[in-house]
Design a protein around this motif. Structure first.
Motif, PDB file in Angstrom:
ATOM      1  N   TYR A 275      59.038 -35.409   4.660  1.00  0.00           N
ATOM      2  CA  TYR A 275      58.886 -36.297   3.312  1.00  0.00           C
ATOM      3  C   TYR A 275      59.932 -37.302   3.588  1.00  0.00           C
ATOM      4  CZ  TYR A 275      56.328 -32.317   1.330  1.00  0.00           C
ATOM      5  OH  TYR A 275      55.422 -31.399   1.054  1.00  0.00           O
ATOM      6  N   THR A 276      59.516 -38.338   2.598  1.00  0.00           N
ATOM      7  CA  THR A 276      60.247 -39.469   2.603  1.00  0.00           C
ATOM      8  C   THR A 276      60.454 -39.852   1.003  1.00  0.00           C
ATOM      9  OG1 THR A 276      58.579 -41.176   2.810  1.00  0.00           O
ATOM     10  CG2 THR A 276      59.946 -40.431   4.810  1.00  0.00           C
ATOM     11  N   TYR A 277      61.438 -40.798   0.552  1.00  0.00           N
ATOM     12  CA  TYR A 277      61.961 -40.901  -0.721  1.00  0.00           C
ATOM     13  C   TYR A 277      61.535 -42.411  -0.853  1.00  0.00           C
ATOM     14  CZ  TYR A 277      63.163 -36.128  -0.603  1.00  0.00           C
ATOM     15  OH  TYR A 277      63.273 -34.911  -0.219  1.00  0.00           O
TER      16      TYR A 277
ATOM     17  N   PHE B  37      63.195 -44.197   2.141  1.00  0.00           N
ATOM     18  CA  PHE B  37      64.287 -43.722   2.554  1.00  0.00           C
ATOM     19  C   PHE B  37      64.029 -42.246   3.087  1.00  0.00           C
ATOM     20  CE2 PHE B  37      66.280 -46.346  -0.852  1.00  0.00           C
ATOM     21  CZ  PHE B  37      67.227 -46.972  -0.256  1.00  0.00           C
ATOM     22  N   ASP B  38      64.712 -41.800   4.083  1.00  0.00           N
ATOM     23  CA  ASP B  38      64.656 -40.439   4.605  1.00  0.00           C
ATOM     24  C   ASP B  38      65.231 -39.386   4.024  1.00  0.00           C
ATOM     25  OD1 ASP B  38      62.972 -41.225   7.098  1.00  0.00           O
ATOM     26  OD2 ASP B  38      64.681 -41.577   8.027  1.00  0.00           O
ATOM     27  N   PHE B  39      66.414 -39.849   3.310  1.00  0.00           N
ATOM     28  CA  PHE B  39      67.302 -38.889   2.296  1.00  0.00           C
ATOM     29  C   PHE B  39      67.094 -39.079   0.781  1.00  0.00           C
ATOM     30  CE2 PHE B  39      68.856 -39.110   6.780  1.00  0.00           C
ATOM     31  CZ  PHE B  39      68.879 -37.986   7.085  1.00  0.00           C
ATOM     32  N   LEU B  40      67.076 -38.135   0.255  1.00  0.00           N
ATOM     33  CA  LEU B  40      67.067 -38.300  -1.311  1.00  0.00           C
ATOM     34  C   LEU B  40      68.320 -38.975  -1.787  1.00  0.00           C
ATOM     35  CD1 LEU B  40      65.631 -37.998  -4.043  1.00  0.00           C
ATOM     36  CD2 LEU B  40      66.438 -35.743  -4.023  1.00  0.00           C
ATOM     37  N   ASP B  41      69.403 -38.710  -1.463  1.00  0.00           N
ATOM     38  CA  ASP B  41      70.806 -39.334  -1.914  1.00  0.00           C
ATOM     39  C   ASP B  41      70.789 -40.631  -1.571  1.00  0.00           C
ATOM     40  OD1 ASP B  41      71.064 -38.728   0.733  1.00  0.00           O
ATOM     41  OD2 ASP B  41      73.142 -38.403   0.839  1.00  0.00           O
TER      42      ASP B  41
END
Length: 90
Positions: A35-37, A55-59
């Motif tokens: 999943y990506t964001y 982005f690869d990371f939600l934060d």
């Protein structure tokens, strides 16, 4: 005090200013099985994407949203109704 988008509310909320909406969506990539964001901003009247960053990371996506759009109103995204309850032909 301004509200922030966070891990608990990012799927139910978005930032809004006039006819613009900014938020984070989740995208599944079947080739990577990951999943990506997607951090985005839309012009809602003409449904035109004005800004998008994946982005690869939600934060990281949330940090960008709060930094760039955190002064906008944080609104609740409503579910679209299904069935005939809102049908014009009623």
């Amino acid at each position: 005090m301004l509200q922030k988008m966070n891990e608990e509310n990012f799927q139910e909320k978005a930032f809004r200013f006039r006819d613009r909406q900014a938020g984070v969506s989740v995208i599944y990539d079947p080739f990577r099985s990951a999943y990506t964001y997607n951090a985005y901003c839309l012009e809602t009247k003409i449904m035109k994407e004005l800004f998008t960053v994946e982005f690869d990371f939600l934060d990281e996506a949330l940090e960008l949203m709060n930094d760039e759009f955190g002064s906008w109103e944080l609104i609740e995204l409503s579910e679209k109704s299904s069935g005939c309850s809102s049908c014009v032909a009623k």
